[in-house]
Motif scaffolding. Structure first.
Motif, PDB file in Angstrom:
ATOM      1  N   LEU A   1       0.821  -1.164   0.098  1.00  0.00           N
ATOM      2  CA  LEU A   1       0.009   0.050   0.029  1.00  0.00           C
ATOM      3  C   LEU A   1       1.006   1.504   0.048  1.00  0.00           C
ATOM      4  O   LEU A   1       0.442   2.208  -0.931  1.00  0.00           O
TER       5      LEU A   1
ATOM      6  N   HIS B   1      -5.370   7.854  -0.444  1.00  0.00           N
ATOM      7  CA  HIS B   1      -5.657   6.283  -0.781  1.00  0.00           C
ATOM      8  C   HIS B   1      -5.805   5.484   0.579  1.00  0.00           C
ATOM      9  O   HIS B   1      -6.686   4.715   0.758  1.00  0.00           O
ATOM     10  N   VAL B   2      -4.770   5.680   1.663  1.00  0.00           N
ATOM     11  CA  VAL B   2      -4.961   5.111   2.850  1.00  0.00           C
ATOM     12  C   VAL B   2      -6.386   5.498   3.581  1.00  0.00           C
ATOM     13  O   VAL B   2      -6.880   4.471   4.217  1.00  0.00           O
TER      14      VAL B   2
ATOM     15  N   GLU C   1      -9.134   6.067   2.283  1.00  0.00           N
ATOM     16  CA  GLU C   1     -10.198   5.351   1.706  1.00  0.00           C
ATOM     17  C   GLU C   1     -10.140   3.974   1.880  1.00  0.00           C
ATOM     18  O   GLU C   1     -11.440   3.470   2.086  1.00  0.00           O
ATOM     19  N   LEU C   2      -9.159   3.229   1.780  1.00  0.00           N
ATOM     20  CA  LEU C   2      -8.885   1.768   2.164  1.00  0.00           C
ATOM     21  C   LEU C   2      -9.111   1.506   3.425  1.00  0.00           C
ATOM     22  O   LEU C   2      -9.830   0.404   3.537  1.00  0.00           O
ATOM     23  N   GLU C   3      -8.468   2.151   4.318  1.00  0.00           N
ATOM     24  CA  GLU C   3      -8.318   1.738   5.820  1.00  0.00           C
ATOM     25  C   GLU C   3      -9.780   2.107   6.512  1.00  0.00           C
ATOM     26  O   GLU C   3      -9.983   1.658   7.551  1.00  0.00           O
ATOM     27  N   LYS C   4     -10.337   3.390   5.872  1.00  0.00           N
ATOM     28  CA  LYS C   4     -11.583   3.486   6.810  1.00  0.00           C
ATOM     29  C   LYS C   4     -11.316   4.000   8.131  1.00  0.00           C
ATOM     30  O   LYS C   4     -12.148   3.757   9.062  1.00  0.00           O
TER      31      LYS C   4
ATOM     32  N   LEU D   1     -10.527   9.790  -4.082  1.00  0.00           N
ATOM     33  CA  LEU D   1      -9.735   9.209  -4.968  1.00  0.00           C
ATOM     34  C   LEU D   1      -9.780   9.459  -6.362  1.00  0.00           C
ATOM     35  O   LEU D   1      -9.523   9.275  -7.487  1.00  0.00           O
TER      36      LEU D   1
END
Ligand SMILES: Nc1ncnc2c1ncn2[C@@H]1O[C@H](COP(=O)(O)OP(=O)(O)OP(=O)(O)O)[C@@H](O)[C@H]1O
Length: 292
Positions: free
Chosen positions: A133, A191-192, A194-197, A239
């Motif tokens: 990531l 990005h982090v 969005e992905l890790e919530k 994003l």
């Protein structure tokens, strides 16, 4: 579990006084603030208005004098596994490699909790996922002193994410990086996010950075530190943002509103207006003298 309507973090009537060498300093006064679950909240304001102090209190690294901080409805009395801080100076262990740095705190924690083999295997999987990531696969066996500032901060963020914290508290994490590296880090942290919530509270001096990253920007005013204003930021989803956005009229308008508030709260606006009046006066006097 946190119902969506409940704040992730609630700061209620928070005050902070420092006592140094018999002198009292009133750093924060009556701060009321809510951070929603999975919100990116930026704190901006003049130097010394108490941004880092507020962040450290939320992190449990500093005590409060008045009021309370609740995370998921529970009062904060110190650091917790649910909240992790990322600082400007990376604070990596120089004797450990990148992958060892990322795993180190999780290993300590696992040891303390008497973790199982399955826990250890999932930690290994997690560390490899974070390497990917954060774009660190090629340097996983390097030591921190062989890395650029941007790469070190990627390691620090990966390490912070290892334990899947629900709240990430970031104190000027990109303050020491050059402009180009900061831009890369901005897109990476989105990005982090969005992905890790996670829920992120982010302290910065850079209003561009705050507007580009945050859902809401809180302006703190000094003497003593208090909330001046809170600004909803209206930009495309994380994003879908790109750096050219920073030149768009709508982005610049939102940035100007916040900058104007910061100037107002620090008296810079007054100084600028006085300078303008003096310049006008000097110009008028010069033209009158020429007419004589
Ligand atoms: N441990 C401490 N003891 C005494 N005063 C402190 C302490 N920590 C912070 N302060 C004071 O509290 C005020 C707020 O400091 P803080 O670092 O939170 O401000 P800041 O807005 O983050 O500043 P900057 O943007 O310059 O980093 C400052 O006047 C600072 O000198």
């Amino acid at each position: 579990m946190n119902p969506a309507s409940e704040p992730k973090i609630a700061v209620r009537g928070l005050g902070k006084h420092f006592y140094t060498k018999g002198r009292e300093f009133h750093a924060l006064d009556n701060i009321d603030l809510e951070v929603r679950p999975n919100e990116f909240l930026a704190l901006v304001g003049a130097s010394g208005c108490g941004k880092s102090t507020l962040l450290r209190i939320i992190g449990g690294l500093e005590t409060l004098t008045e009021g309370e901080i609740l995370v998921d409805g529970r009062a904060v009395h110190g650091p917790g596994r649910d909240r992790v801080m990322v600082f400007q100076d990376y604070s990596l262990y120089p004797w450990l490699t990148v992958i060892e740095n990322i795993r180190f705190c999780r290993q300590l924690d696992a040891h303390a909790r008497g973790a199982t083999t399955a826990d250890a295997a999932s930690a290994v999987d997690r560390s490899y996922a974070l390497l990917a990531l954060m774009g660190l696969e090629k340097v996983k066996d390097s030591y921190p002193n062989a890395l650029s500032g941007g790469m070190r901060q990627r390691v620090a963020i990966a390490r912070a994410l290892m334990s899947r914290p629900e709240v990430l508290l970031m104190d000027e994490p990109f303050g020491a990086l050059d402009a180009q590296t900061r831009e890369v880090m901005h897109d990476l942290i989105l990005h982090v996010f969005e992905l890790e919530k996670t829920t992120i509270v982010f302290v910065t001096h850079d209003v561009d950075e705050a507007v580009y990253l945050a859902d809401r920007v809180v302006v703190l005013a000094p003497n003593p530190g208090h909330v001046d204003s809170i600004h909803d930021i209206d930009l495309p989803p994380p994003l879908e943002r790109d750096q050219d956005l920073k030149l768009a009229p709508d982005f610049l308008a939102q940035k100007k509103t916040i900058l104007d508030r910061i100037r107002q709260t620090t008296g810079v606006q007054r100084d600028l207006e006085m300078l303008e009046r003096m310049t006008r006066h000097l110009r008028d006097t010069a033209s009158t003298n020429q007419g004589d």
